[in-house]
Write a protein that holds these residues in place. Sequence first.
Motif, short mmCIF file in Angstrom:
data_model
loop_
_atom_site.label_atom_id
_atom_site.label_comp_id
_atom_site.label_asym_id
_atom_site.label_seq_id
_atom_site.Cartn_x
_atom_site.Cartn_y
_atom_site.Cartn_z
N TRP A 91 0.84 -1.20 0.00
CA TRP A 91 0.00 0.00 0.00
C TRP A 91 0.87 1.25 0.00
O TRP A 91 0.61 2.19 -0.76
CB TRP A 91 -0.92 0.00 1.23
CG TRP A 91 -1.80 1.20 1.28
CD1 TRP A 91 -3.04 1.33 0.72
CD2 TRP A 91 -1.50 2.46 1.90
NE1 TRP A 91 -3.52 2.60 0.97
CE2 TRP A 91 -2.60 3.31 1.68
CE3 TRP A 91 -0.42 2.94 2.62
CZ2 TRP A 91 -2.64 4.61 2.15
CZ3 TRP A 91 -0.45 4.23 3.10
CH2 TRP A 91 -1.56 5.06 2.87
N ALA A 92 1.91 1.26 0.83
CA ALA A 92 2.81 2.42 0.89
C ALA A 92 3.50 2.64 -0.45
O ALA A 92 3.63 3.78 -0.91
CB ALA A 92 3.84 2.23 2.01
N ALA A 93 3.93 1.56 -1.09
CA ALA A 93 4.58 1.68 -2.39
C ALA A 93 3.62 2.22 -3.45
O ALA A 93 3.99 3.05 -4.28
CB ALA A 93 5.15 0.33 -2.82
N ALA A 94 2.37 1.78 -3.39
CA ALA A 94 1.39 2.22 -4.38
C ALA A 94 0.94 3.67 -4.18
O ALA A 94 0.55 4.33 -5.13
CB ALA A 94 0.16 1.29 -4.33
N HIS A 95 1.04 4.17 -2.95
CA HIS A 95 0.48 5.49 -2.65
C HIS A 95 1.50 6.53 -2.19
O HIS A 95 1.11 7.64 -1.82
CB HIS A 95 -0.61 5.35 -1.58
CG HIS A 95 -1.76 4.50 -2.03
ND1 HIS A 95 -2.69 4.92 -2.95
CD2 HIS A 95 -2.08 3.23 -1.71
CE1 HIS A 95 -3.55 3.96 -3.18
NE2 HIS A 95 -3.22 2.92 -2.44
N HIS A 96 2.79 6.19 -2.24
CA HIS A 96 3.78 7.13 -1.72
C HIS A 96 3.79 8.47 -2.47
O HIS A 96 4.01 9.51 -1.88
CB HIS A 96 5.18 6.50 -1.70
CG HIS A 96 5.83 6.37 -3.04
ND1 HIS A 96 5.58 5.32 -3.88
CD2 HIS A 96 6.69 7.18 -3.67
CE1 HIS A 96 6.28 5.48 -4.98
NE2 HIS A 96 6.96 6.60 -4.88
N GLU A 97 3.53 8.44 -3.78
CA GLU A 97 3.52 9.69 -4.55
C GLU A 97 2.36 10.58 -4.11
O GLU A 97 2.51 11.80 -3.97
CB GLU A 97 3.46 9.41 -6.04
CG GLU A 97 4.76 8.86 -6.59
CD GLU A 97 4.69 8.56 -8.08
OE1 GLU A 97 3.71 8.97 -8.73
OE2 GLU A 97 5.63 7.90 -8.57
N GLN A 98 1.19 9.99 -3.89
CA GLN A 98 0.04 10.76 -3.43
C GLN A 98 0.30 11.37 -2.05
O GLN A 98 -0.07 12.51 -1.79
CB GLN A 98 -1.20 9.86 -3.36
CG GLN A 98 -1.72 9.42 -4.71
CD GLN A 98 -2.77 8.35 -4.54
OE1 GLN A 98 -2.46 7.19 -4.29
NE2 GLN A 98 -4.02 8.76 -4.63
N ILE A 99 0.94 10.61 -1.20
CA ILE A 99 1.24 11.11 0.15
C ILE A 99 2.26 12.24 0.08
O ILE A 99 2.10 13.27 0.73
CB ILE A 99 1.71 9.95 1.05
CG1 ILE A 99 0.55 9.00 1.31
CG2 ILE A 99 2.29 10.48 2.36
CD1 ILE A 99 0.92 7.70 1.97
N THR A 100 3.27 12.08 -0.76
CA THR A 100 4.27 13.13 -0.93
C THR A 100 3.62 14.39 -1.48
O THR A 100 3.89 15.50 -1.01
CB THR A 100 5.40 12.65 -1.87
OG1 THR A 100 6.01 11.50 -1.28
CG2 THR A 100 6.44 13.74 -2.07
N ASP A 101 2.74 14.25 -2.46
CA ASP A 101 2.03 15.41 -3.02
C ASP A 101 1.18 16.09 -1.96
O ASP A 101 1.14 17.32 -1.87
CB ASP A 101 1.16 14.99 -4.21
CG ASP A 101 1.97 14.56 -5.42
OD1 ASP A 101 3.20 14.85 -5.46
OD2 ASP A 101 1.38 13.92 -6.32
N ALA A 102 0.47 15.29 -1.15
CA ALA A 102 -0.37 15.86 -0.09
C ALA A 102 0.47 16.59 0.93
O ALA A 102 0.11 17.69 1.39
CB ALA A 102 -1.20 14.76 0.58
N ARG A 103 1.60 16.04 1.30
CA ARG A 103 2.50 16.70 2.25
C ARG A 103 3.00 18.03 1.69
O ARG A 103 3.04 19.04 2.40
CB ARG A 103 3.69 15.81 2.58
CG ARG A 103 3.35 14.65 3.47
CD ARG A 103 4.58 13.78 3.68
NE ARG A 103 4.27 12.64 4.54
CZ ARG A 103 5.11 11.65 4.76
NH1 ARG A 103 6.31 11.65 4.22
NH2 ARG A 103 4.75 10.66 5.56
N ASP A 104 3.42 18.00 0.43
CA ASP A 104 3.92 19.22 -0.20
C ASP A 104 2.85 20.30 -0.23
O ASP A 104 3.12 21.46 0.07
CB ASP A 104 4.43 18.93 -1.62
CG ASP A 104 5.70 18.09 -1.63
OD1 ASP A 104 6.36 17.96 -0.57
OD2 ASP A 104 6.02 17.55 -2.71
N ALA A 105 1.62 19.91 -0.60
CA ALA A 105 0.51 20.87 -0.65
C ALA A 105 0.22 21.43 0.74
O ALA A 105 -0.01 22.63 0.91
CB ALA A 105 -0.73 20.21 -1.25
#
Length: 141
Positions: free
Chosen positions: A118-132
């Motif tokens: 799950w972390a591998a599949a969603h790490h980009e979304q989490i990084t984008d959310a953190r950046d935003a």
Amino acid sequence: MATPLTADAVVDRLPPAASPCSVEHEASDVIRDVLARVGDKWSLLVVGLLHNEPLRFTELQRRIDGISHRMLTQTLRNLQRDGLVSRTSYAEIPPRVEYAATELGRSLAEPVLGLVGWAAAHHEQITDARDAFDEASTRTG
């Protein structure tokens, strides 16, 4: 404001069959302790690595980026104590010690590997959310 989610609150939400003590306070303490042990980042990585094959200490340390010798030693001891990892010492020269997941440890590997996936599949979304979030926080703060 939402109330923080505690281990007791999680236990209260479990179906009766999932709680061995009908969600008594003592059971929530045990569940909280188990979740704290298996939920730390080093334990998850060790269990994930040992689920298929035994490994030597140095190989584990090589594969786990950033873990210190002391922390790996402590993590392995804790996992042994909980019955999740076994330690086998061979009377050879030089001495050889291998760590392996026990049957209980292998049963934990499935949900651990699911979480890793799950972390591998969603790490980009989490990084984008953190950046935003960080960007919005710097504009308002």
